[in-house]
Design an enzyme around this catalytic site. Structure first.
Site, PDB file in Angstrom:
ATOM      1  N   CYS A 190       0.886  -1.140  -0.041  1.00 14.65           N
ATOM      2  CA  CYS A 190      -0.005   0.094   0.074  1.00 14.65           C
ATOM      3  C   CYS A 190       0.905   1.330   0.088  1.00 14.65           C
ATOM      4  O   CYS A 190       1.939   1.412   0.853  1.00 14.65           O
ATOM      5  CB  CYS A 190      -0.917  -0.189   1.197  1.00 14.65           C
TER       6      CYS A 190
ATOM      7  N   CYS B 233       0.484   3.198   3.636  1.00 12.76           N
ATOM      8  CA  CYS B 233       1.165   2.615   4.942  1.00 12.76           C
ATOM      9  C   CYS B 233       2.200   1.719   4.646  1.00 12.76           C
ATOM     10  O   CYS B 233       2.940   1.192   5.811  1.00 12.76           O
ATOM     11  CB  CYS B 233       0.075   2.287   5.930  1.00 12.76           C
TER      12      CYS B 233
ATOM     13  N   CYS C   6      -6.916  -0.561   1.862  1.00  8.97           N
ATOM     14  CA  CYS C   6      -6.191  -1.308   2.554  1.00  8.97           C
ATOM     15  C   CYS C   6      -6.685  -1.355   4.005  1.00  8.97           C
ATOM     16  O   CYS C   6      -7.573  -0.317   4.505  1.00  8.97           O
ATOM     17  CB  CYS C   6      -4.815  -0.278   2.713  1.00  8.97           C
TER      18      CYS C   6
ATOM     19  N   CYS D 227      -4.712   1.379   6.625  1.00  7.11           N
ATOM     20  CA  CYS D 227      -4.935   2.836   6.647  1.00  7.11           C
ATOM     21  C   CYS D 227      -6.070   3.148   5.975  1.00  7.11           C
ATOM     22  O   CYS D 227      -6.401   4.233   5.896  1.00  7.11           O
ATOM     23  CB  CYS D 227      -3.563   3.252   6.065  1.00  7.11           C
TER      24      CYS D 227
ATOM     25  N   CYS E  21      -8.877  -5.015  -9.564  1.00  7.84           N
ATOM     26  CA  CYS E  21      -8.287  -3.997 -10.659  1.00  7.84           C
ATOM     27  C   CYS E  21      -7.973  -2.784  -9.606  1.00  7.84           C
ATOM     28  O   CYS E  21      -8.613  -2.075  -8.959  1.00  7.84           O
ATOM     29  CB  CYS E  21      -9.571  -3.520 -11.422  1.00  7.84           C
TER      30      CYS E  21
END
Ligand SMILES: [Zn+2]
Length: 166
Positions: free
Chosen positions: A80, A83, A128, A131, A151
């Protein structure tokens, strides 16, 4: 009145289930607001590029074919961009032909989903787990073994090649 209260409760429960069972009473919005990794809006703006901020924090979608990660074929881990939690493995990446990095499965306990009705259709939004940063959407027209197509906006990911990961 009683019916709408019931509906709101159902939505909150659905959101809580999507978050792994952490139920928040009295919160009717389907979009959760509390995450393990939380920053103020100003801190997010300082941490992210404008493009990353638009996708991760405002649910924007990058233009197709704009991410170099769409063509990335090396083994490694995609984290991510908000984070740095590892969210996808190169082992589950495939070329969907849509212009966005695509995966058929996230890493365990890496992402959560919510219902997105912002377009003409109802889509499943992917973010995510740590976060809450918006990553993309998941569709059910992916390849085996899952049949799923995550996607994902490349700008919401950071690629760590396996050769340099320790
Ligand atoms: Zn994150």
């Amino acid at each position: 009145m009683r019916r709408s209260t019931f509906m709101a409760g159902s939505l909150a429960l659905a959101a809580a289930v999507a978050l792994g069972g952490r139920r928040k009473e009295g919160q009717a919005m389907a979009t959760p607001t509390h995450f393990e990794f939380a920053l103020s809006d100003a801190q997010w703006r300082a941490r992210l590029t404008p493009e990353q901020y638009a996708v991760l924090r405002e649910h924007a979608t990058e233009p197709p074919w704009s991410s170099p990660l769409e063509k990335e074929n090396r083994p490694g881990t995609y984290s991510c961009a908000g984070c740095d939690l590892p969210v996808f493995s190169s082992a589950t990446k495939f070329h969907s032909g849509t212009g966005w990095p695509s995966f058929w499965q996230p890493l365990p306990d890496a992402v959560a989903t919510s219902v997105d009705t912002s377009w003409m259709e109802t889509r499943t939004e992917v973010h995510c787990r740590r976060c809450g940063g918006h990553l993309g959407h998941v569709f059910d027209d992916g390849p085996p073994p899952t049949g799923l197509r995550y996607c994902i906006n490349g700008v919401a990911l950071v690629f760590h090649p396996a050769s340099t990961a320790t």
